[in-house]
Design an enzyme around this catalytic site. Structure first.
Site, PDB file in Angstrom:
ATOM      1  N   GLY A  14       0.815  -1.219   0.000  1.00  0.00           N
ATOM      2  CA  GLY A  14       0.000   0.000   0.000  1.00  0.00           C
ATOM      3  C   GLY A  14       0.842   1.259   0.000  1.00  0.00           C
ATOM      4  N   ASP A  35       0.321  -8.815   1.170  1.00  0.00           N
ATOM      5  CA  ASP A  35      -0.785  -7.941   0.747  1.00  0.00           C
ATOM      6  C   ASP A  35      -1.787  -8.731  -0.083  1.00  0.00           C
ATOM      7  OD1 ASP A  35      -2.258  -5.554  -0.407  1.00  0.00           O
ATOM      8  OD2 ASP A  35      -0.634  -4.530   0.624  1.00  0.00           O
ATOM      9  N   ASN A  36      -3.071  -8.342   0.005  1.00  0.00           N
ATOM     10  CA  ASN A  36      -4.065  -8.962  -0.889  1.00  0.00           C
ATOM     11  C   ASN A  36      -4.402  -8.040  -2.066  1.00  0.00           C
ATOM     12  OD1 ASN A  36      -5.704  -6.996   0.208  1.00  0.00           O
ATOM     13  ND2 ASN A  36      -7.370  -8.370   0.774  1.00  0.00           N
ATOM     14  N   LYS A  93     -13.425  -7.518   9.803  1.00  0.00           N
ATOM     15  CA  LYS A  93     -12.672  -8.785   9.890  1.00  0.00           C
ATOM     16  C   LYS A  93     -11.180  -8.535   9.702  1.00  0.00           C
ATOM     17  CE  LYS A  93     -16.063 -12.119   8.151  1.00  0.00           C
ATOM     18  NZ  LYS A  93     -16.409 -12.980   7.007  1.00  0.00           N
ATOM     19  N   THR A  94     -10.842  -7.661   8.772  1.00  0.00           N
ATOM     20  CA  THR A  94      -9.422  -7.391   8.514  1.00  0.00           C
ATOM     21  C   THR A  94      -8.749  -6.826   9.762  1.00  0.00           C
ATOM     22  OG1 THR A  94      -9.789  -7.080   6.153  1.00  0.00           O
ATOM     23  CG2 THR A  94      -7.820  -6.042   7.072  1.00  0.00           C
ATOM     24  N   TYR A 147     -14.567   0.701  10.457  1.00  0.00           N
ATOM     25  CA  TYR A 147     -13.139   1.056  10.507  1.00  0.00           C
ATOM     26  C   TYR A 147     -12.761   1.504  11.920  1.00  0.00           C
ATOM     27  CZ  TYR A 147      -8.799   3.491   9.108  1.00  0.00           C
ATOM     28  OH  TYR A 147      -7.496   3.926   8.977  1.00  0.00           O
ATOM     29  N   LYS A 151     -10.537  -0.730  14.412  1.00  0.00           N
ATOM     30  CA  LYS A 151      -9.211  -0.293  14.871  1.00  0.00           C
ATOM     31  C   LYS A 151      -9.178  -0.196  16.392  1.00  0.00           C
ATOM     32  CE  LYS A 151      -6.824   0.605  10.988  1.00  0.00           C
ATOM     33  NZ  LYS A 151      -5.494   0.057  10.667  1.00  0.00           N
TER      34      LYS A 151
HETATM   35  P1  NAD Z   1      -3.498   1.665   1.671  1.00  0.00           P
HETATM   36  O1  NAD Z   1      -4.917   1.346   1.358  1.00  0.00           O
HETATM   37  O2  NAD Z   1      -2.635   2.195   0.596  1.00  0.00           O
HETATM   38  O3  NAD Z   1      -2.767   0.408   2.299  1.00  0.00           O
HETATM   39  C1  NAD Z   1      -3.420  -0.659   2.932  1.00  0.00           C
HETATM   40  C2  NAD Z   1      -2.891  -1.929   2.336  1.00  0.00           C
HETATM   41  O4  NAD Z   1      -3.503  -3.064   3.012  1.00  0.00           O
HETATM   42  C3  NAD Z   1      -3.232  -2.089   0.857  1.00  0.00           C
HETATM   43  O5  NAD Z   1      -2.087  -2.484   0.138  1.00  0.00           O
HETATM   44  C4  NAD Z   1      -4.300  -3.166   0.835  1.00  0.00           C
HETATM   45  O6  NAD Z   1      -4.308  -3.902  -0.380  1.00  0.00           O
HETATM   46  C5  NAD Z   1      -3.897  -4.013   2.028  1.00  0.00           C
HETATM   47  N1  NAD Z   1      -4.986  -4.816   2.593  1.00  0.00           N
HETATM   48  C6  NAD Z   1      -6.264  -4.432   2.856  1.00  0.00           C
HETATM   49  N2  NAD Z   1      -6.960  -5.467   3.375  1.00  0.00           N
HETATM   50  C7  NAD Z   1      -6.110  -6.509   3.447  1.00  0.00           C
HETATM   51  C8  NAD Z   1      -6.238  -7.868   3.876  1.00  0.00           C
HETATM   52  N3  NAD Z   1      -7.413  -8.339   4.347  1.00  0.00           N
HETATM   53  N4  NAD Z   1      -5.161  -8.688   3.802  1.00  0.00           N
HETATM   54  C9  NAD Z   1      -3.975  -8.226   3.310  1.00  0.00           C
HETATM   55  N5  NAD Z   1      -3.802  -6.954   2.873  1.00  0.00           N
HETATM   56  C10 NAD Z   1      -4.847  -6.118   2.949  1.00  0.00           C
HETATM   57  O7  NAD Z   1      -3.551   2.706   2.908  1.00  0.00           O
HETATM   58  P2  NAD Z   1      -2.384   3.389   3.738  1.00  0.00           P
HETATM   59  O8  NAD Z   1      -2.688   4.836   3.810  1.00  0.00           O
HETATM   60  O9  NAD Z   1      -1.064   2.938   3.264  1.00  0.00           O
HETATM   61  O10 NAD Z   1      -2.682   2.796   5.195  1.00  0.00           O
HETATM   62  C11 NAD Z   1      -1.863   1.812   5.798  1.00  0.00           C
HETATM   63  C12 NAD Z   1      -2.333   1.600   7.228  1.00  0.00           C
HETATM   64  O11 NAD Z   1      -2.228   2.822   7.970  1.00  0.00           O
HETATM   65  C13 NAD Z   1      -3.786   1.140   7.338  1.00  0.00           C
HETATM   66  O12 NAD Z   1      -3.889   0.181   8.379  1.00  0.00           O
HETATM   67  C14 NAD Z   1      -4.524   2.394   7.744  1.00  0.00           C
HETATM   68  O13 NAD Z   1      -5.677   2.120   8.505  1.00  0.00           O
HETATM   69  C15 NAD Z   1      -3.477   3.122   8.564  1.00  0.00           C
HETATM   70  N6  NAD Z   1      -3.717   4.583   8.569  1.00  0.00           N
HETATM   71  C16 NAD Z   1      -3.386   5.336   7.478  1.00  0.00           C
HETATM   72  C17 NAD Z   1      -3.652   6.701   7.510  1.00  0.00           C
HETATM   73  C18 NAD Z   1      -3.299   7.602   6.363  1.00  0.00           C
HETATM   74  O14 NAD Z   1      -3.631   8.785   6.422  1.00  0.00           O
HETATM   75  N7  NAD Z   1      -2.617   7.179   5.331  1.00  0.00           N
HETATM   76  C19 NAD Z   1      -4.266   7.281   8.631  1.00  0.00           C
HETATM   77  C20 NAD Z   1      -4.606   6.458   9.695  1.00  0.00           C
HETATM   78  C21 NAD Z   1      -4.312   5.106   9.664  1.00  0.00           C
END
Ligand code: NAD
Ligand code: UDP
Length: 324
Positions: A14, A35-36, A93-94, A147, A151
């Site tokens: 991600g 990653d999925n 679930k995730t 969400y 979390k």
């Molecule tokens: P993103 O969507 O780019 O990354 C999330 C990644 O998790 C993706 O690659 C997605 O394919 C993978 N994923 C989702 N469900 C999955 C599963 N069941 N099994 C395996 N992989 C799975 O988002 P991001 O901004 O890079 O966020 C990364 C983490 O940081 C997340 O947990 C998010 O909740 C947390 N977060 C991000 C922000 C932000 O502003 N970017 C803010 C708060 C929290």
């Protein structure tokens, strides 16, 4: 170089995960990216595929997996409101099953494990700015609950595995973070505004645009992740990581228009349910315990993000869901 570790990054393809993998690979660690590809694509990590210390696994974290590791960064979870609300039961679930699976792995391997939590645990906050001691104001039955509550439950699981099983944990609460490699169709405000501005589309302001957010550049955030993982074992968090600069959404739109030189106009769209009215991290704890604070101002980070958006071929990106 410090000792070489075997490090798992879930959600490693991600936006944040791919940068974290990059940093860890460059430091010489053996990195497993899991990653999925729900909200990402392989191109985010394709430049790492040839490295002998990088491995990519397509796997869904709601299903257990047997790996031998020293550290785990648990980032797997859709992060943008439109995408996490697309299949809310899967989102819950995730967070919950994902936490149980990485904590079980940490227990078996005696690994250290970091949870990517979120400012959403504070919901629509009644305390401003938000310190870690604030317990939040989350609607448990609204559209964001899959969400937010997922979390929150993950934080509970992390603390209970820590107290009951002595697992070495870390919890970081991330505030809105942006930068190059955000998915152009993730529907979050910065990616939407930049994509709309450079494509000459209307810039969609939800509600009156007076709601506020604090935006952290991704390099600052990843630095905070690594400091927290390598920080003292008696400090497991939760700790806020974010940039305390606070902007209204309308101000953000105006800055994006100015920096892109776009002629796009602002258009109003309905405010989504439970959209927080204000958000700003209190980062005193991160500063005192980790010596961490952001270094990149919004305009500087936006310029680097705009340059990246101009450099990509947006047609190569597939919208993860119709909600962007
Ligand atoms: P993103 O969507 O780019 O990354 C999330 C990644 O998790 C993706 O690659 C997605 O394919 C993978 N994923 C989702 N469900 C999955 C599963 N069941 N099994 C395996 N992989 C799975 O988002 P991001 O901004 O890079 O966020 C990364 C983490 O940081 C997340 O947990 C998010 O909740 C947390 N977060 C991000 C922000 C932000 O502003 N970017 C803010 C708060 C929290
Ligand atoms: N937002 C907006 N236009 C958009 C996308 C988002 O006005 O095209 C608003 C949204 O309503 C929210 C803020 O921008 O008030 C931040 O939204 P985002 O989805 O980026 O993150 P979150 O709400 O989770 O902080």
């Amino acid at each position: 170089m410090s000792a070489i570790k075997r490090i798992l990054v879930t959600g490693g393809a991600g936006f944040l995960g791919s940068h974290l993998c990059e940093r860890l690979v460059a430091a010489g660690h053996d990195v497993i990216c899991l990653d999925n590809f729900f909200t990402s694509q392989k191109s985010n990590v394709s430049h790492l595929l040839g490295k002998p210390n990088f491995e990519l696994i397509r796997h869904d974290i709601t299903v257990p997996i047997l790996l031998e590791v020293d550290e785990i960064y648990n980032l797997a979870c859709p992060a943008a409101p439109g995408h996490y609300q697309y299949n809310p039961i899967k989102t819950m679930k995730t967070s919950v099953l994902g936490a149980i699976h990485v904590l079980g792995m940490a227990k078996r391997c005696r690994a250290k494990v970091l949870q990517a939590s979120t400012s959403e645990v504070y919901g629509d906050p009644q305390v401003h700015p938000q310190p870690e001691s604030y317990r939040g104001s989350v609607n448990p039955i609204g559209p964001r609950a899959c969400y937010d509550e997922g979390k929150r439950a993950a934080e509970t699981l992390f603390m209970d595995y820590h107290r009951s099983n002595g697992i070495n944990i870390r919890i970081v609460r991330i505030f809105n973070t942006y930068g190059p490699r955000m998915h152009p169709y993730d529907g979050r405000v910065i990616s939407n505004f930049i994509r709309q501005a450079i494509q000459g589309e209307d810039i969609t302001i939800f509600g009156d645009g007076k709601q506020t957010r604090s935006f952290c550049y991704r390099d600052d955030l990843i630095d905070g992740f690594i400091r927290m993982m390598n920080g003292p074992d008696d400090f497991c968090g939760p700790v806020n990581l974010g940039n305390p600069g606070e902007f209204t959404i309308r101000e953000l739109a105006e800055i994006v228009i100015e920096l892109t030189g776009s002629k796009a106009k602002l258009v109003a769209r309905p405010l989504p349910a439970d959209d927080p009215t204000q958000r700003r991290p209190d980062i005193a704890l991160a500063t005192s315990r980790l010596g961490w604070q952001p270094t990149i101002a919004l305009r500087e980070g936006l310029q680097m993000t705009i340059d990246w958006f101009r450099s990509i071929d947006i047609t190569e990106y597939r919208p993860p869901t119709p909600n962007y």
